[in-house]
Enzyme design. Structure first.
Site, PDB file in Angstrom:
ATOM      1  N   ASP A  84      14.342  33.281   6.663  1.00  0.00           N
ATOM      2  CA  ASP A  84      13.614  33.961   7.736  1.00  0.00           C
ATOM      3  C   ASP A  84      12.122  33.814   7.467  1.00  0.00           C
ATOM      4  O   ASP A  84      11.655  34.076   6.360  1.00  0.00           O
ATOM      5  CB  ASP A  84      14.010  35.453   7.776  1.00  0.00           C
ATOM      6  CG  ASP A  84      13.530  36.133   9.052  1.00  0.00           C
ATOM      7  OD1 ASP A  84      12.319  36.076   9.341  1.00  0.00           O
ATOM      8  OD2 ASP A  84      14.361  36.725   9.758  1.00  0.00           O
ATOM      9  N   ILE A  85      11.401  33.371   8.468  1.00  0.00           N
ATOM     10  CA  ILE A  85       9.976  33.073   8.291  1.00  0.00           C
ATOM     11  C   ILE A  85       9.108  34.343   8.215  1.00  0.00           C
ATOM     12  O   ILE A  85       8.003  34.314   7.675  1.00  0.00           O
ATOM     13  CB  ILE A  85       9.517  32.128   9.434  1.00  0.00           C
ATOM     14  CG1 ILE A  85       8.347  31.267   8.986  1.00  0.00           C
ATOM     15  CG2 ILE A  85       9.203  32.870  10.700  1.00  0.00           C
ATOM     16  CD1 ILE A  85       8.048  30.143   9.965  1.00  0.00           C
ATOM     17  N   GLN A  96      16.536  42.791  19.247  1.00  0.00           N
ATOM     18  CA  GLN A  96      16.768  41.350  19.109  1.00  0.00           C
ATOM     19  C   GLN A  96      15.605  40.593  19.743  1.00  0.00           C
ATOM     20  O   GLN A  96      15.164  40.910  20.850  1.00  0.00           O
ATOM     21  CB  GLN A  96      18.085  40.948  19.795  1.00  0.00           C
ATOM     22  CG  GLN A  96      18.453  39.475  19.594  1.00  0.00           C
ATOM     23  CD  GLN A  96      19.806  39.099  20.230  1.00  0.00           C
ATOM     24  OE1 GLN A  96      20.468  39.935  20.872  1.00  0.00           O
ATOM     25  NE2 GLN A  96      20.210  37.852  20.054  1.00  0.00           N
ATOM     26  N   HIS A 123      22.576  35.551  15.423  1.00  0.00           N
ATOM     27  CA  HIS A 123      22.264  35.305  14.005  1.00  0.00           C
ATOM     28  C   HIS A 123      22.529  36.554  13.177  1.00  0.00           C
ATOM     29  O   HIS A 123      22.308  37.677  13.623  1.00  0.00           O
ATOM     30  CB  HIS A 123      20.820  34.838  13.821  1.00  0.00           C
ATOM     31  CG  HIS A 123      19.818  35.718  14.494  1.00  0.00           C
ATOM     32  ND1 HIS A 123      19.589  35.664  15.844  1.00  0.00           N
ATOM     33  CD2 HIS A 123      19.012  36.683  14.015  1.00  0.00           C
ATOM     34  CE1 HIS A 123      18.677  36.562  16.171  1.00  0.00           C
ATOM     35  NE2 HIS A 123      18.311  37.198  15.087  1.00  0.00           N
ATOM     36  N   HIS A 181      21.535  38.534   9.708  1.00  0.00           N
ATOM     37  CA  HIS A 181      20.505  38.670   8.680  1.00  0.00           C
ATOM     38  C   HIS A 181      21.178  39.055   7.366  1.00  0.00           C
ATOM     39  O   HIS A 181      22.032  39.956   7.354  1.00  0.00           O
ATOM     40  CB  HIS A 181      19.544  39.813   9.025  1.00  0.00           C
ATOM     41  CG  HIS A 181      18.773  39.652  10.293  1.00  0.00           C
ATOM     42  ND1 HIS A 181      17.451  39.276  10.309  1.00  0.00           N
ATOM     43  CD2 HIS A 181      19.108  39.829  11.593  1.00  0.00           C
ATOM     44  CE1 HIS A 181      17.004  39.243  11.561  1.00  0.00           C
ATOM     45  NE2 HIS A 181      18.003  39.572  12.370  1.00  0.00           N
TER      46      HIS A 181
HETATM   47  P1  AMP Z   1      16.168  39.293  15.716  1.00  0.00           P
HETATM   48  O1  AMP Z   1      14.996  40.166  16.082  1.00  0.00           O
HETATM   49  O2  AMP Z   1      17.332  40.007  15.138  1.00  0.00           O
HETATM   50  O3  AMP Z   1      16.500  38.416  16.899  1.00  0.00           O
HETATM   51  O4  AMP Z   1      15.655  38.365  14.536  1.00  0.00           O
HETATM   52  C1  AMP Z   1      14.968  37.189  14.709  1.00  0.00           C
HETATM   53  C2  AMP Z   1      14.529  36.784  13.347  1.00  0.00           C
HETATM   54  O5  AMP Z   1      14.090  35.452  13.408  1.00  0.00           O
HETATM   55  C3  AMP Z   1      13.347  37.618  12.808  1.00  0.00           C
HETATM   56  O6  AMP Z   1      13.706  38.201  11.569  1.00  0.00           O
HETATM   57  C4  AMP Z   1      12.228  36.601  12.682  1.00  0.00           C
HETATM   58  O7  AMP Z   1      11.418  36.850  11.561  1.00  0.00           O
HETATM   59  C5  AMP Z   1      12.989  35.296  12.563  1.00  0.00           C
HETATM   60  N1  AMP Z   1      12.299  34.099  13.010  1.00  0.00           N
HETATM   61  C6  AMP Z   1      11.583  33.937  14.156  1.00  0.00           C
HETATM   62  N2  AMP Z   1      11.117  32.671  14.231  1.00  0.00           N
HETATM   63  C7  AMP Z   1      11.575  32.027  13.127  1.00  0.00           C
HETATM   64  C8  AMP Z   1      11.437  30.704  12.625  1.00  0.00           C
HETATM   65  N3  AMP Z   1      10.735  29.774  13.275  1.00  0.00           N
HETATM   66  N4  AMP Z   1      12.017  30.396  11.449  1.00  0.00           N
HETATM   67  C9  AMP Z   1      12.736  31.324  10.779  1.00  0.00           C
HETATM   68  N5  AMP Z   1      12.903  32.591  11.192  1.00  0.00           N
HETATM   69  C10 AMP Z   1      12.333  32.942  12.347  1.00  0.00           C
END
Ligand code: AMP
Length: 145
Positions: free
Chosen positions: A39-40, A102, A108, A110
């Site tokens: 996760d970035i 979300q 996805h 976590h």
């Molecule tokens: P959610 O809010 O549950 O949909 O989580 C989305 C997750 O994606 C968050 O924890 C973000 O930090 C992560 N995220 C968003 N863009 C990226 C990316 N380019 N690479 C990796 N993780 C990402």
């Protein structure tokens, strides 16, 4: 990717682009049904996301074979996180719908090495790319052993 596309699925979401190889990411693990990557904007050090290679927006759309595959990958990743970060506590979290918070509309899971009482803010602070790359490498190696 499975052809079982949901009507409300946006092909251009960021995780769909990763699966199409259009944007870079720090890969931890991949098989024919799942992809795991760092996760970035982690909520703790070592935060990993696992996605199915199915166009599912949330849990409601997830086909049983992909649900199973995601959990089997999660078990591998969690074992690697425990080994690499030398901690037992790993949070498994998954948000369904914007009302739940979300932000990316491709299902996805976590996996966050943290206690619920110490969890950082959701998707706020960008991590150092070199550190993410190093962690991905360590986790990949741990899964392979
Ligand atoms: P959610 O809010 O549950 O949909 O989580 C989305 C997750 O994606 C968050 O924890 C973000 O930090 C992560 N995220 C968003 N863009 C990226 C990316 N380019 N690479 C990796 N993780 C990402």
């Amino acid at each position: 990717m499975s052809q079982e596309k949901q009507a409300n699925y946006d092909d251009n979401n960021i995780f769909a682009k990763m699966l199409k190889g259009e944007i870079p990411y720090h890969k931890v693990y991949e098989d024919d049904k799942t992809l795991a990557f760092m996760d970035i904007m982690p909520q703790a050090k070592g935060h990993v996301l696992i996605i199915p290679k199915q166009q599912a927006v949330d849990l409601a759309d997830l086909e049983p074979e992909f649900a199973t595959a995601v959990l089997m990958t999660a078990k591998k990743v969690m074992a690697a996180q425990r080994q690499v970060f030398e901690r037992e506590g790993i949070i498994q979290m998954q948000l369904n719908g914007s009302e739940a918070g979300q932000t990316v509309f491709h299902y996805h899971l976590h996996l966050i090495p943290s206690s619920i009482h110490e969890l950082g803010r959701h998707a706020v602070t960008q991590a150092d790319q070199t550190e993410l790359a190093n962690m991905a490498k360590q986790l990949t190696a741990a899964i392979a052993t």
